[in-house]
Design a protein around this motif. Structure first.
Motif, PDB file in Angstrom:
ATOM      1  N   TYR A 197      22.389  -5.241 -20.228  1.00 40.38           N
ATOM      2  CA  TYR A 197      22.041  -6.513 -19.584  1.00 40.38           C
ATOM      3  C   TYR A 197      20.592  -6.885 -19.914  1.00 40.38           C
ATOM      4  O   TYR A 197      20.280  -8.020 -20.251  1.00 40.38           O
ATOM      5  CB  TYR A 197      22.230  -6.412 -18.060  1.00 40.38           C
ATOM      6  CG  TYR A 197      22.256  -7.763 -17.374  1.00 40.38           C
ATOM      7  CD1 TYR A 197      23.449  -8.423 -17.130  1.00 40.38           C
ATOM      8  CD2 TYR A 197      21.069  -8.386 -16.962  1.00 40.38           C
ATOM      9  CE1 TYR A 197      23.484  -9.662 -16.514  1.00 40.38           C
ATOM     10  CE2 TYR A 197      21.091  -9.625 -16.347  1.00 40.38           C
ATOM     11  CZ  TYR A 197      22.305 -10.256 -16.120  1.00 40.38           C
ATOM     12  OH  TYR A 197      22.331 -11.489 -15.513  1.00 40.38           O
ATOM     13  N   TYR A 198      19.724  -5.877 -19.845  1.00 44.26           N
ATOM     14  CA  TYR A 198      18.311  -6.142 -20.141  1.00 44.26           C
ATOM     15  C   TYR A 198      18.124  -6.551 -21.595  1.00 44.26           C
ATOM     16  O   TYR A 198      17.362  -7.466 -21.917  1.00 44.26           O
ATOM     17  CB  TYR A 198      17.454  -4.908 -19.833  1.00 44.26           C
ATOM     18  CG  TYR A 198      15.979  -5.214 -19.883  1.00 44.26           C
ATOM     19  CD1 TYR A 198      15.303  -5.662 -18.759  1.00 44.26           C
ATOM     20  CD2 TYR A 198      15.265  -5.099 -21.082  1.00 44.26           C
ATOM     21  CE1 TYR A 198      13.966  -5.988 -18.810  1.00 44.26           C
ATOM     22  CE2 TYR A 198      13.921  -5.426 -21.140  1.00 44.26           C
ATOM     23  CZ  TYR A 198      13.281  -5.862 -20.002  1.00 44.26           C
ATOM     24  OH  TYR A 198      11.961  -6.198 -20.051  1.00 44.26           O
ATOM     25  N   TYR A 240      19.335 -10.238 -21.747  1.00 49.22           N
ATOM     26  CA  TYR A 240      18.682 -11.284 -20.949  1.00 49.22           C
ATOM     27  C   TYR A 240      17.202 -11.039 -20.654  1.00 49.22           C
ATOM     28  O   TYR A 240      16.548 -11.871 -20.030  1.00 49.22           O
ATOM     29  CB  TYR A 240      19.425 -11.466 -19.623  1.00 49.22           C
ATOM     30  CG  TYR A 240      20.857 -11.916 -19.797  1.00 49.22           C
ATOM     31  CD1 TYR A 240      21.165 -13.112 -20.427  1.00 49.22           C
ATOM     32  CD2 TYR A 240      21.912 -11.134 -19.317  1.00 49.22           C
ATOM     33  CE1 TYR A 240      22.479 -13.529 -20.581  1.00 49.22           C
ATOM     34  CE2 TYR A 240      23.238 -11.541 -19.467  1.00 49.22           C
ATOM     35  CZ  TYR A 240      23.507 -12.742 -20.099  1.00 49.22           C
ATOM     36  OH  TYR A 240      24.805 -13.146 -20.251  1.00 49.22           O
ATOM     37  N   GLN A 241      16.689  -9.882 -21.025  1.00 51.42           N
ATOM     38  CA  GLN A 241      15.263  -9.566 -20.792  1.00 51.42           C
ATOM     39  C   GLN A 241      14.884  -9.481 -19.322  1.00 51.42           C
ATOM     40  O   GLN A 241      13.712  -9.657 -18.963  1.00 51.42           O
ATOM     41  CB  GLN A 241      14.344 -10.595 -21.487  1.00 51.42           C
ATOM     42  CG  GLN A 241      14.575 -10.703 -22.983  1.00 51.42           C
ATOM     43  CD  GLN A 241      14.221  -9.419 -23.708  1.00 51.42           C
ATOM     44  OE1 GLN A 241      13.117  -8.920 -23.601  1.00 51.42           O
ATOM     45  NE2 GLN A 241      15.186  -8.855 -24.418  1.00 51.42           N
ATOM     46  N   ILE A 242      15.878  -9.263 -18.452  1.00 52.40           N
ATOM     47  CA  ILE A 242      15.565  -8.996 -17.043  1.00 52.40           C
ATOM     48  C   ILE A 242      16.487  -7.910 -16.511  1.00 52.40           C
ATOM     49  O   ILE A 242      17.607  -7.737 -17.002  1.00 52.40           O
ATOM     50  CB  ILE A 242      15.734 -10.229 -16.110  1.00 52.40           C
ATOM     51  CG1 ILE A 242      17.071 -10.926 -16.362  1.00 52.40           C
ATOM     52  CG2 ILE A 242      14.573 -11.179 -16.224  1.00 52.40           C
ATOM     53  CD1 ILE A 242      17.444 -11.901 -15.260  1.00 52.40           C
ATOM     54  N   ALA A 243      16.011  -7.205 -15.496  1.00 53.90           N
ATOM     55  CA  ALA A 243      16.874  -6.312 -14.743  1.00 53.90           C
ATOM     56  C   ALA A 243      17.539  -7.162 -13.662  1.00 53.90           C
ATOM     57  O   ALA A 243      16.846  -7.867 -12.936  1.00 53.90           O
ATOM     58  CB  ALA A 243      16.056  -5.186 -14.120  1.00 53.90           C
ATOM     59  N   PRO A 244      18.851  -7.142 -13.560  1.00 47.93           N
ATOM     60  CA  PRO A 244      19.518  -8.055 -12.619  1.00 47.93           C
ATOM     61  C   PRO A 244      19.313  -7.649 -11.164  1.00 47.93           C
ATOM     62  O   PRO A 244      19.174  -6.465 -10.858  1.00 47.93           O
ATOM     63  CB  PRO A 244      20.997  -7.922 -13.001  1.00 47.93           C
ATOM     64  CG  PRO A 244      21.116  -6.548 -13.570  1.00 47.93           C
ATOM     65  CD  PRO A 244      19.799  -6.283 -14.266  1.00 47.93           C
ATOM     66  N   THR A 262      13.799  -8.167 -10.823  1.00 47.78           N
ATOM     67  CA  THR A 262      13.164  -9.371 -10.314  1.00 47.78           C
ATOM     68  C   THR A 262      13.871  -9.786  -9.034  1.00 47.78           C
ATOM     69  O   THR A 262      15.090  -9.870  -8.986  1.00 47.78           O
ATOM     70  CB  THR A 262      13.283 -10.504 -11.352  1.00 47.78           C
ATOM     71  OG1 THR A 262      12.697 -10.058 -12.562  1.00 47.78           O
ATOM     72  CG2 THR A 262      12.579 -11.757 -10.881  1.00 47.78           C
TER      73      THR A 262
END
Lengths: 110, 133, 102
Positions: free
Chosen positions: A54-55, A58-62, A107
């Motif tokens: 996922y990271y 999308y470059q984020i931790a969900p 985030t």
């Protein structure tokens, strides 16, 4: 602050999240998991690998709500419930699993 | 959900030159956890936030453009882009990233809606709160 | 139902004023503050856009910001009203939402 790993010091922040994501590998994950008192099984790895994918995309931790929804879509309802995830990662799946996966704190994680 | 407020995040700055775009995105992701009705608007240089093919390798910035594609997971389904702003900059919707979301019934619905200035004004007037970045 | 638009940037330094005026609906109010007040000066290149907006919107300036920049009431586009800080608060309270054009 750092994890002692293969004769190296791998830097982490005050909560144990890796400073440099690129330093992560599966053996380091086992070491972080041990620090967290998590004994890694295939089920743990499924979640950790999912977070890493996922990271990567999308470059984020969900956030946890997003994690459960996305896991349900991929692995079905029995492997995505809050209960299932908290059994694997008692201190919070998004928080603990992200740390083991070498990702930043999610985030919007409170 | 009935007392959920309508929040619009208004983005008017290109990414990387200032911190506004990234800050806005982070606030959106945090705010989305509170189950409000969240939409995003892109006006003026803000349309550059959605450009396809952003490559930050040479400049050394973190490329956060792919994070916009995760907005659907956070139930943020409406990204309004002002047509006049695209036109002024020589851009069209084809220059923007494809961004989609799923609903209970359907998958991969487009999230980006190109609207005229008049339509954008109407969207803004229907909000409870407008947050500017 | 109407919106208070605040503009704090000079029209010579970006698109804040033109975007605010372009996206304000009839019945909305536009308040120029900080460097935004320079757009309300009579004879400036922004004056025409302000005059055009006055047909359907109210346009205000924050008086202390006008004075700080050496301008007087008679320097402003006619129809533009000056408010003090309390007036700013009243405007914010009397509109359904405030939108900042940064």
């Amino acid at each position: 602050m750092g994890y002692h790993f293969n004769g190296q010091d791998i830097a982490h922040d005050e909560e144990g999240y890796l400073t440099d994501l690129s330093q992560w590998n599966a053996d380091l994950a086992l070491l972080i998991a041990k620090d967290e008192n998590v004994a890694m099984t295939d089920e743990h790895w499924e979640v950790v690998n999912f977070l890493r994918e996922y990271y990567d995309e999308y470059q984020i931790a969900p956030a946890i709500r997003v994690l459960t929804k996305a896991l349900a879509k991929k692995m079905g309802p029995e492997k995505s419930s809050n209960k299932y995830l908290y059994e694997l990662f008692p201190y919070g799946p998004a928080k603990q699993a992200c740390k083991i996966a070498g990702l930043p704190k999610p985030t919007g994680c409170v | 959900m009935s007392d959920a407020k309508k929040f619009l995040y208004l983005n008017r700055k290109a990414p990387y030159g200032t911190i506004y775009a990234l800050e806005s995105l982070e606030v959106v992701l945090i705010g989305a956890a509170f189950e409000q009705q969240v939409s995003l608007a892109f006006v003026d240089d803000g349309v550059y936030q959605l450009m396809a093919g952003q490559n930050t390798k040479g400049s050394g910035f973190k490329n956060f453009s792919n994070t916009y594609k995760a907005l659907g997971d956070y139930d943020v389904r409406n990204l309004y882009v002002e047509k006049e702003s695209l036109d002024e900059r020589g851009l069209s919707v084809d220059d923007l990233m494809p961004i989609t979301h799923d609903t209970d019934d359907e998958e991969d619905l487009p999230s980006i809606m190109v609207v005229s200035r008049a339509e954008m004004a109407k969207v803004m007037s229907e909000q409870d709160v407008v947050l500017s970045f | 139902m109407s919106t208070l638009h605040t503009v704090n940037k000079s029209p010579f330094d970006g698109t804040s004023l033109s975007s605010a005026l372009g996206l304000a609906l009839p019945g909305d109010a536009v308040l120029l503050i900080e460097d935004g007040v320079v757009g309300a000066r009579k004879g400036s290149s922004a004056a025409k856009a302000i005059e055009a907006s006055l047909a359907s919107c109210k346009v205000y300036v924050l008086g202390p910001d006008v004075a700080a920049r050496g301008m007087k009431a008679e320097d402003l586009v006619s129809g533009v009203e000056s408010v003090d800080y309390a007036g700013f608060v009243d405007l914010a309270a009397n509109h359904a939402r405030t939108q900042s054009w940064l």
